[in-house]
Scaffold this active site. Structure first.
Site, mmCIF file in Angstrom:
data_model
loop_
_atom_site.group_PDB
_atom_site.id
_atom_site.type_symbol
_atom_site.label_atom_id
_atom_site.label_comp_id
_atom_site.label_asym_id
_atom_site.label_seq_id
_atom_site.Cartn_x
_atom_site.Cartn_y
_atom_site.Cartn_z
ATOM 1 N N CYS A 177 0.831 -1.194 0.000
ATOM 2 C CA CYS A 177 0.000 0.000 0.000
ATOM 3 C C CYS A 177 0.874 1.256 0.000
ATOM 4 O O CYS A 177 1.718 1.426 -0.872
ATOM 5 C CB CYS A 177 -0.951 -0.043 1.197
ATOM 6 S SG CYS A 177 -2.324 1.127 1.094
ATOM 7 N N ILE A 178 0.744 2.147 0.979
ATOM 8 C CA ILE A 178 1.497 3.397 1.029
ATOM 9 C C ILE A 178 2.877 3.214 1.663
ATOM 10 O O ILE A 178 3.761 4.063 1.499
ATOM 11 C CB ILE A 178 0.693 4.468 1.810
ATOM 12 C CG1 ILE A 178 1.297 5.867 1.656
ATOM 13 C CG2 ILE A 178 0.598 4.101 3.282
ATOM 14 C CD1 ILE A 178 1.170 6.438 0.263
#
Length: 271
Positions: A177-178
């Site tokens: 993800c991030i």
């Protein structure tokens, strides 16, 4: 044709000399062939959490997927989180900050870890074969200041230490993800993915992160979130990344993509 003899009958039919030779060659007898066989030690994997809840901590579905796939892969898992205050607390039912509240990252992460968690300051490469960072805004708010400062962000000192130590030791690092922005900031020249570089009608709502990763000096590699091409493996730096919830897609695609990341991390441990 006559029925085949049992293995033991076949051995004894060859005479006492063969049995004696086998006993000498295998101390403890034939039964010890199984019990004395070398067993592979399970990979020891550290999982670093950043709170509990997508908007102010760890994305819970991602953390769960990481843990399920590590379990399926036979890994020995230990969980950690920095013992620091959260940047802020989000009321997830409203998507707004809860101004009067404050929470601790380690305490909140313990919710996901079912209480079995330690301060990130205690995480060492000597005790682990790999480290994995699930995503969620906590990676950009509590493990770093990326959510506020973008390419000029600072990374929590213990997070930076862990990333550098594992990289120096040649041990694999998984991020989804991030959280790949952490590697982009700390590990010069790393190759990572956060998915696509264009929003594509809202399918990739955080596509602008790819540009920030490039500004940080890392190489961004476009990847899908589906099982076909769900993870990028930077073999030189032993960094494995997958987009996960950077994409608006079905939950099982997120789960499968994280599975591909975990599988490649375990493979790189050589266990």
């Amino acid at each position: 044709p006559p029925p085949l003899a049992s293995p033991s009958a076949m051995l004894t039919s060859r005479g006492p000399a063969l049995c004696t030779a086998l006993r000498r060659a295998v101390p403890g007898g034939l039964a010890s062939l199984h019990s004395s066989a070398p067993r592979c030690r399970a990979a020891r994997v550290a999982v670093v959490l950043s709170g509990c809840g997508v908007y102010d901590g760890t994305e819970i579905h991602e953390a769960s997927a990481v843990l399920v796939h590590l379990s399926r892969g036979g890994a020995e898992v230990h969980m950690y989180a920095p013992d620091v205050p959260q940047m802020h607390v989000i009321d997830h039912s409203k998507g707004q900050p809860a101004e009067a509240e404050s929470r601790n990252v380690l305490v909140e992460s313990a919710r996901i870890a079912r209480g079995k968690i330690a301060s990130l300051a205690k995480l060492t490469t000597a005790d682990h074969d790999a480290v994995i960072f699930p995503g969620g805004f906590g990676a950009a708010k509590n493990l770093s200041t990326f959510a506020v400062d973008g390419k000029d962000c600072k990374v929590n000192r213990e997070v930076e230490r862990v990333l550098k130590d594992f990289h120096k030791a040649g041990k694999p690092i998984g991020l989804c993800c991030i959280s790949p922005v952490l590697a982009a900031k700390v590990l010069s020249g790393a190759e990572v993915t956060v998915g696509h570089e264009e929003e594509e009608g809202g399918k990739w709502p955080y596509a602008g992160t790819a540009g920030a990763i490039k500004e940080l000096g890392a190489k961004h590699c476009v990847k899908e979130v589906t099982i076909s091409f769900p993870a990028h493996v930077d073999t030189k730096n032993k960094v494995v990344t997958t987009p996960a919830f950077m994409c608006e897609t079905a939950l099982h695609h997120i789960f499968d993509g994280i599975g591909a990341m975990v599988k490649n991390v375990l493979k790189l441990t050589g266990k």
